[in-house]
Design an enzyme around this catalytic site. Structure first.
Site: not given
Length: 538
Positions: A200, A268
């Site tokens: 993330d 990401e």
């Protein structure tokens, strides 16, 4: 290529809160994923990416982790996770889990110790800074979720950094002890048999140690974009709070840890220079295996958007490798971003998007429900759970519309998701696309997806690393070539009109692909609305 299986693999993202509840509670759980593994296997996917299921106060749907090495009781136990891994591996499915390293929950024991005083062993594990002389925050950095990225803590008489919610304090990756602790977390899950980590906000781990102000991002105004944007942080060029050189150093440490057991890293990447960072982070084989950016997640998918994004990424990619995704748990579902699609063509448009996703050079990633053509759910204010939606209503509805539970069985209460009241409601447009209805419809999006995956596996040009070229991209037609031996020319019709396209070489051969309704008449291919055609050539 056996060590690079991930290049042609298909990733399927599961948002566990909304996948399936085996326990009958309001949230989905790990046991629910285990019970639905046969459904996932039948889809033809290779990797199951599971969004966070760790202990959390759920201020941000699990992306506020209070214990990296355990399971939140609402999702199950470590034994449930171990069972899921074993069952998935028996079906030759791989498990990828989310790792949220940029920040923890403010209820994490690390933060409790760090904020107790300025000289404890973890005093420097988070990004702390003194106020300016007037008591204001240390610099002008802004939170993605609104307001300053700094929160005052009375015990330490200092501010701490939070690039997201104030309940999500940022770890200090300039401290090598923090990096070591995070690598221990990764080792814990590797030993439990995971096959991959989705990282993330992978570009936000490290900040400039001197914490200088970010400059304004005036280039957005020059580009003619809407100004000011909905969220103020987009008015800054985030030069100092993300994408620092030491960020790549940490990724190399993580990659070295993961290489021996063969655990892959998917990042990401969200930044104004995200295409450049994708190249930097995936080149050379010593950091990320692959990564995705946000440009295909924000707009309606169109030929011009695809051509523009491919050109931007190819300019920086080198020997790196992209991951392609059109939807996820943070954005409006892809089929709903194109507001010109009528009800008549929604299914065909969804199939066209799936075809495109699975034929671009890179690793495709599918968000749960895209195989059903699920549209965005329109929720009322009182139904919202997402702090972003609650803060930005009514100008924006937040992220709950793409997070509503999967509709498994239209004949059951709550569409078979749970026996209890789901955490988000399942609306009628989603009920009409339930899995039980689509499984018995030979023309459904679900059955198209299953057939296309099987067909794709036998097309070397689509699964290899050969060159990719855009031949045409206008308002209605996209033509993409995938070079191999033989090569493929793929024509996608993004319009509600039948297009006549000239036949090229007499040796061109149309492949019999799923739902291909194109036909050849004399010197033209007839391509119906929202369909594609695969032409093989030497």
């Amino acid at each position: 290529m056996s060590t690079e299986w991930w290049r042609s693999a298909l990733i399927y993202q599961i948002y566990p809160c909304s996948f399936y509840s085996a326990g009958g509670e309001n949230l989905g759980d790990l046991a629910g994923i285990s019970q639905k593994l046969d459904y996932l296997k039948a889809l033809g996917i290779d990797i199951i990416w599971i969004s966070p299921f760790f202990p959390s106060p759920l201020k941000d749907a699990g992306y506020d982790v209070s214990n990296y090495c355990d399971i939140d009781p609402r999702f199950g136990t470590l034994a449930d996770f171990d069972h899921l891994v074993r069952e998935a591996h028996q079906r030759k499915l791989k498990i990828m889990i989310d790792q949220v390293y940029n920040h923890t929950s403010d209820l994490h024991p690390w933060f409790a110790e760090s904020c107790s005083n300025r000289d404890n062993p973890k005093a420097d594990w988070y990004v702390w800074a003194n106020p300016k002389e007037d008591g204001s925050p240390p610099n002008n950095w802004l939170s993605v979720f609104g307001g300053p990225a700094w929160n005052w803590h009375t015990s330490r008489r200092q501010y701490y950094l939070h690039q997201f919610l104030k309940e999500q304090p940022d770890l200090n990756f300039n401290n090598l002890a923090v990096q070591d602790a995070i690598l221990e977390v990764a080792t814990f899950w590797i030993k439990r048999g995971v096959d991959g980590f989705r990282l993330d906000t992978v570009n936000r781990y490290v900040q400039h140690p001197e914490l200088p102000d970010n400059p304004p991002f005036t280039a957005t105004m020059d580009a003619g974009a809407d100004w000011p944007p909905l969220q103020p942080f987009q008015m800054q060029y985030e030069r100092y709070n993300q994408a620092q050189p030491a960020n790549l150093d940490f990724l190399r440490r993580l990659r070295k840890l993961c290489d021996r057991p063969g655990v892959i890293l998917l990042g990401e990447i969200g930044a104004m220079n995200q295409e450049e960072l994708l190249g930097v982070y995936t080149q050379g084989g010593d950091a990320l295996h692959t990564g995705y950016t946000f440009n295909l997640l924000r707009e309606a998918i169109s030929p011009q958007l695809i051509a523009r994004e491919l050109a931007r990424i190819e300019a920086y990619l080198g020997d790196g490798w992209p991951c392609w995704t059109f939807s996820n748990h943070d954005v409006i579902r892809a089929v709903s971003r194109h507001r010109g699609i009528t009800e008549e063509y929604q299914g065909a448009y969804a199939c066209l998007l799936l075809t495109l996703l699975l034929t671009m050079r890179g690793t495709p990633c599918l968000y749960q429900g895209e195989e059903l053509a699920l549209p965005e759910s329109l929720l009322e204010y009182e139904e919202l759970q997402d702090p972003v939606g609650l803060a930005l209503w009514p100008e924006a509805r937040g992220r709950d519309g793409c997070r509503t539970p999967l509709p498994w069985d239209s004949t059951q209460p709550n569409c078979g998701f749970s026996s209890g009241t789901p955490w988000l409601p399942i609306k009628e447009p989603q009920q009409r696309r339930a899995i039980n209805l689509q499984e018995r419809d030979p023309n459904s999006t679900l059955n198209f997806f299953r057939a296309f995956i099987k067909w794709r596996a036998n097309q070397p040009a689509l699964c290899g690393m050969g060159r990719q070229t855009i031949e045409r991209a206008d308002d209605q037609i996209l033509i993409l070539t995938r070079n191999a031996n033989p090569s493929l020319r793929i024509i996608y019709n993004f319009s509600a009109e039948t297009h006549l396209l000239p036949v090229g070489s007499p040796s061109e051969k149309v492949l019999d692909s799923p739902l291909c309704t194109a036909r050849k008449e004399q010197e033209h291919w007839h391509l119906p609305p929202y369909t594609s055609i695969f032409i093989e050539y030497q």
